[in-house]
Write a protein that holds these residues in place. Structure first.
Motif, mmCIF file in Angstrom:
data_model
loop_
_atom_site.group_PDB
_atom_site.id
_atom_site.type_symbol
_atom_site.label_atom_id
_atom_site.label_comp_id
_atom_site.label_asym_id
_atom_site.label_seq_id
_atom_site.Cartn_x
_atom_site.Cartn_y
_atom_site.Cartn_z
ATOM 1 N N TYR A 1 0.836 -1.200 0.000
ATOM 2 C CA TYR A 1 0.000 0.000 0.000
ATOM 3 C C TYR A 1 0.877 1.259 0.000
ATOM 4 O O TYR A 1 0.648 2.187 -0.768
ATOM 5 N N LEU A 2 1.890 1.270 0.850
ATOM 6 C CA LEU A 2 2.795 2.417 0.906
ATOM 7 C C LEU A 2 3.601 2.559 -0.386
ATOM 8 O O LEU A 2 3.846 3.680 -0.848
ATOM 9 N N PHE A 3 4.023 1.453 -0.968
ATOM 10 C CA PHE A 3 4.727 1.499 -2.252
ATOM 11 C C PHE A 3 3.848 2.129 -3.331
ATOM 12 O O PHE A 3 4.321 2.939 -4.129
ATOM 13 N N VAL A 4 2.579 1.749 -3.370
ATOM 14 C CA VAL A 4 1.650 2.322 -4.353
ATOM 15 C C VAL A 4 1.566 3.832 -4.171
ATOM 16 O O VAL A 4 1.633 4.592 -5.137
ATOM 17 N N ILE A 5 1.446 4.279 -2.936
ATOM 18 C CA ILE A 5 1.341 5.716 -2.679
ATOM 19 C C ILE A 5 2.608 6.446 -3.108
ATOM 20 O O ILE A 5 2.549 7.465 -3.807
ATOM 21 N N VAL A 6 3.761 5.930 -2.721
ATOM 22 C CA VAL A 6 5.028 6.591 -3.059
ATOM 23 C C VAL A 6 5.267 6.591 -4.566
ATOM 24 O O VAL A 6 5.663 7.611 -5.142
ATOM 25 N N LEU A 7 5.023 5.478 -5.221
ATOM 26 C CA LEU A 7 5.217 5.417 -6.665
ATOM 27 C C LEU A 7 4.258 6.349 -7.399
ATOM 28 O O LEU A 7 4.624 6.963 -8.405
ATOM 29 N N THR B 1 -5.173 12.024 -9.098
ATOM 30 C CA THR B 1 -4.477 10.738 -9.191
ATOM 31 C C THR B 1 -3.807 10.395 -7.870
ATOM 32 O O THR B 1 -3.857 9.249 -7.421
ATOM 33 N N ARG B 2 -3.209 11.384 -7.251
ATOM 34 C CA ARG B 2 -2.563 11.144 -5.956
ATOM 35 C C ARG B 2 -3.582 10.733 -4.891
ATOM 36 O O ARG B 2 -3.304 9.866 -4.072
ATOM 37 N N ALA B 3 -4.735 11.352 -4.899
ATOM 38 C CA ALA B 3 -5.779 10.991 -3.931
ATOM 39 C C ALA B 3 -6.319 9.592 -4.197
ATOM 40 O O ALA B 3 -6.668 8.864 -3.260
ATOM 41 N N THR B 4 -6.374 9.205 -5.456
ATOM 42 C CA THR B 4 -6.861 7.868 -5.808
ATOM 43 C C THR B 4 -5.956 6.785 -5.232
ATOM 44 O O THR B 4 -6.423 5.708 -4.863
ATOM 45 N N ALA B 5 -4.668 7.064 -5.130
ATOM 46 C CA ALA B 5 -3.728 6.085 -4.581
ATOM 47 C C ALA B 5 -4.026 5.766 -3.124
ATOM 48 O O ALA B 5 -3.624 4.708 -2.628
ATOM 49 N N LEU B 6 -4.738 6.628 -2.442
ATOM 50 C CA LEU B 6 -5.039 6.418 -1.029
ATOM 51 C C LEU B 6 -6.188 5.438 -0.795
ATOM 52 O O LEU B 6 -6.426 5.044 0.343
ATOM 53 N N VAL B 7 -6.882 5.043 -1.851
ATOM 54 C CA VAL B 7 -7.979 4.071 -1.720
ATOM 55 C C VAL B 7 -7.368 2.684 -1.500
ATOM 56 O O VAL B 7 -6.644 2.180 -2.356
ATOM 57 N N PRO B 8 -7.636 2.075 -0.346
ATOM 58 C CA PRO B 8 -7.033 0.760 -0.078
ATOM 59 C C PRO B 8 -7.540 -0.316 -1.037
ATOM 60 O O PRO B 8 -8.706 -0.336 -1.414
ATOM 61 N N GLY B 9 -6.652 -1.199 -1.413
ATOM 62 C CA GLY B 9 -7.037 -2.349 -2.236
ATOM 63 C C GLY B 9 -7.006 -2.087 -3.720
ATOM 64 O O GLY B 9 -6.215 -2.678 -4.436
ATOM 65 N N ILE B 10 -7.844 -1.202 -4.205
ATOM 66 C CA ILE B 10 -7.945 -0.976 -5.643
ATOM 67 C C ILE B 10 -7.353 0.356 -6.088
ATOM 68 O O ILE B 10 -7.357 0.663 -7.277
ATOM 69 N N GLY B 11 -6.832 1.133 -5.157
ATOM 70 C CA GLY B 11 -6.269 2.437 -5.507
ATOM 71 C C GLY B 11 -5.153 2.339 -6.533
ATOM 72 O O GLY B 11 -5.088 3.129 -7.477
ATOM 73 N N GLY B 12 -4.283 1.372 -6.375
ATOM 74 C CA GLY B 12 -3.176 1.206 -7.315
ATOM 75 C C GLY B 12 -3.650 0.871 -8.720
ATOM 76 O O GLY B 12 -3.115 1.382 -9.705
ATOM 77 N N LEU B 13 -4.660 0.039 -8.807
ATOM 78 C CA LEU B 13 -5.200 -0.317 -10.116
ATOM 79 C C LEU B 13 -5.873 0.888 -10.776
ATOM 80 O O LEU B 13 -5.739 1.106 -11.985
ATOM 81 N N LEU B 14 -6.581 1.681 -9.976
ATOM 82 C CA LEU B 14 -7.218 2.880 -10.515
ATOM 83 C C LEU B 14 -6.180 3.908 -10.957
ATOM 84 O O LEU B 14 -6.361 4.589 -11.966
ATOM 85 N N VAL B 15 -5.098 4.022 -10.207
ATOM 86 C CA VAL B 15 -4.017 4.942 -10.589
ATOM 87 C C VAL B 15 -3.398 4.517 -11.913
ATOM 88 O O VAL B 15 -3.145 5.357 -12.786
#
Length: 90
Positions: free
Chosen positions: A45-51, A61-75
């Protein structure tokens, strides 16, 4: 490893570990599994946010990364749309 590939891996790990954690919680609730998979999920989760912070300048886009679970896929989806929009039309 390039940043989009790292984001893809981190997003996949984040989603997979969340599924494992929720399945464990809904069924047998083994503490050993939670104590092993939980930190892995948190790290992904933290890797997704930092990347995401490194790859995108938009607040949405940065706020979308904060969604747990699917945030990375949405980003990843948002970044792909941004890349397609910036390419010149043939």
């Amino acid at each position: 490893m390039n940043p989009p590939q790292a984001l893809r891996i981190a997003a996949g790990v984040e989603l997979a570990t969340l599924v494992v954690l929720l399945t464990n919680l809904a069924t047998v609730h083994w503490p050993q599994l939670s104590s092993t998979v939980g930190p892995t999920h948190g790290c992904a989760y933290l890797f997704v946010i930092v990347l995401t912070l490194r790859q995108s300048r938009t607040t949405r886009t940065r706020a979308t990364a904060l969604v747990p679970g699917i945030g990375g896929l949405l980003v990843m989806r948002q970044l792909a749309r941004m890349r397609q929009g910036s390419k010149p039309s043939p």
